[in-house]
Design an enzyme around this catalytic site. Structure first.
Site: not given
Ligand code: AHR
Length: 515
Positions: A172, A291
């Site tokens: 990210e 994610e």
């Molecule tokens: O999964 C929780 C968080 O969400 C992670 O650390 C991050 O990559 C995202 O913003």
């Protein structure tokens, strides 16, 4: 209400890659400490791995595991997590405002993956570190021996190289919450240099560049294009992240929101292919949805989601999932399956305690959250060839809102089909498995599907996930309040299937060749 679908064994989206069914372990809250690792727990083995969690992980069946973050990785010195445990440093983690004791690190993670038969996926720190630390990390992990770093791994007790294939180039990096966030140009440059050197150390690597951390980022689109202009020749994957929310408590909009994942995937594919077209390149980048989940109750500003005093492994981001979360989550599973041609890797974020399908109590039991069930069914039965179906369903209109900082973004969804489904054909075994979501909250759906050219099929297993109360949750005391139950009344004739799908339900229907 009625809906129809048609599938033919020759109309195909693509094969599901085993990596589509991955998950994620971050040094965050009680995901590692008190989650997968708790020496002293009654079920812990000699390495400190909780056996009760290992048993549930086996049932959940993730195939690949991303580690060690997440936001955490952007401040992580991998060297802190290797070597004699008693000599490892304690550090402040600025991602989650905690103290990281470094009792668990890369080698322990590899051992845990080996114990579960799961492929490890590692992320490198392109926040506070860069290409040099990344290539050294690859050398430590994957080089057979004869150099200081690879011999250090041996000295630490891991004689064989870890052979980690899939690496994420940071996390990210477009997000201001990230340590040493970057512009697309800055990130594109550093990711290219990291990729080059990591691959010079180990040419067999598969690499993923960071795409946008959400579709609602102001830089989405421009970020992908610029990053890929730099990294196109150096990576195989571009990443996507999505967390669905129901903070307006509007189940109809919430259940529709998974369809925005379909849009996100198709848009990233378009941008990646546009970059390829500009180069007259036949190369097709694949997508790593590394994610995805439902997450909104324990989200929000850093101050609200952290615990003061720099605690070790505090109970943060412990989202308790209810029935409607499982339905939205099931919709996301269907979105991933239906893009199996380009989404070749995906990670449910995360695995234990932290926005997770598995919950534990320190020193106590482990149990399945509601979202456990759609994932386990997708992973166990979604292997094969996803079919391109024709679907005819009544639709509804709704409005989904997604928070971005202090803003609220509005996504009108004018025609959401009540029926969302995916069909997977396993040519080896002959099974056809349907994953079906009825998004109508009050009405059953008379569902009829034509199944062309499969030969005679019979129902082998059929389940429904539903509950009269959309807010029902699983707890330590009632761990199976929301769990799959038999779905009855299926009429499976030659080349067709008819069934009534209960309101607000996720169903799985598995058909096998009839004897
Ligand atoms: O999964 C929780 C968080 O969400 C992670 O650390 C991050 O990559 C995202 O913003």
């Amino acid at each position: 209400m009625k809906a129809k679908a048609l599938f033919d064994r020759d109309f195909v989206v693509g094969d599901t890659d085993p990596r589509l069914f991955g998950a994620f372990i971050e040094h965050l809250g009680r995901c590692v400490y008190g989650g997968i690792y708790e020496p002293g727990h009654p079920t812990a083995n000699e390495k400190g791995f909780r056996q009760d969690v290992l048993d549930l992980v086996k049932e959940l069946a993730p195939t690949i595991m991303r580690y060690p973050g997440g936001n955490f990785v952007s401040g992580y010195d991998w060297e802190d997590g290797v070597g004699p445990v008693e000599q490892r440093p304690r550090r402040l983690d600025l991602a989650w405002m905690t103290t990281e004791p470094n009792l668990f690190g890369t080698n322990e993670f590899i051992d845990w993956c080996r114990a579960t038969g799961i492929e490890p996926m590692l992320a490198v720190n392109l926040g506070t570190r860069g290409a040099d630390a990344a290539r050294r990390y690859v050398e430590y992990c994957n080089h057979p021996g004869g150099t200081t770093l690879s011999d250090l791994r041996k000295q630490h007790g891991w004689a064989q190289p870890h052979g980690v294939k899939f690496w994420c180039l940071g996390n990210e990096m477009d997000g201001p919450w990230q340590m040493e966030t970057k512009t697309a140009t800055e990130y594109g440059r550093i990711a290219t240099e990291a990729a080059k050197m990591m691959r010079w150390v180990d040419p067999s690597l598969t690499l993923a560049a960071c795409g946008s951390s959400a579709r609602n980022m102001p830089t989405f689109g421009a970020w992908e294009e610029e990053v890929l202009e730099h990294t196109f020749d150096h990576v195989e994957f571009i990443s996507l992240h999505t967390y669905l929310n129901n903070y307006k408590d509007d189940p109809q909009a919430f259940l529709a929101s998974a369809d925005l994942m379909d849009s996100f995937i198709e848009e990233v594919v378009a941008i990646a292919d546009a970059v390829a077209a500009k180069r007259r390149s036949a190369k097709r980048l694949m997508l790593s949805f590394d994610e995805w989940n439902v997450w909104y109750r324990t989200r929000g500003k850093r101050e609200g989601r952290t615990i003061p005093g720099w605690p070790v492994a505090p109970p943060i981001l412990e989202e308790i999932y209810n029935m409607e979360d499982a339905l939205a989550f099931g919709g996301a599973c269907i979105s991933l399956l239906n893009h199996a041609d380009r989404v070749k890797s995906a990670c449910l974020a995360q695995l234990v305690n932290v926005i997770a399908p598995i919950m534990t109590e320190n020193g106590g039991p482990a149990w399945r959250q509601t979202i456990f069930h759609p994932f386990a069914q997708m992973s166990n039965f979604g292997r094969g060839r996803v079919l391109r179906g024709l679907v005819d369903s009544p639709t509804y209109a709704t409005d989904y809102y997604d928070p971005r900082g202090t803003q609220e973004l509005h996504f009108p969804l004018p025609a959401v089909p009540y029926l969302k489904l995916s069909a997977v054909h396993n040519a080896g075994s002959g099974h056809v498995t349907l994953f079906v979501l009825n998004r109508h909250l009050d009405e059953a759906l008379a569902f009829e599907t034509e199944l062309r050219s499969f030969g005679p099929l019979a129902v082998e297993q059929a389940t429904q996930l539903r509950h009269d109360d959309l807010k029902a949750v699983n707890t330590k005391e009632r761990p199976d309040q929301v769990a799959p139950e038999p779905l009855r009344g299926i009429d499976c004739g030659p080349g067709s299937l008819r069934v009534s799908l209960p309101p607000a339900s996720w169903c799985m229907i598995r058909l096998a060749p009839a004897a």
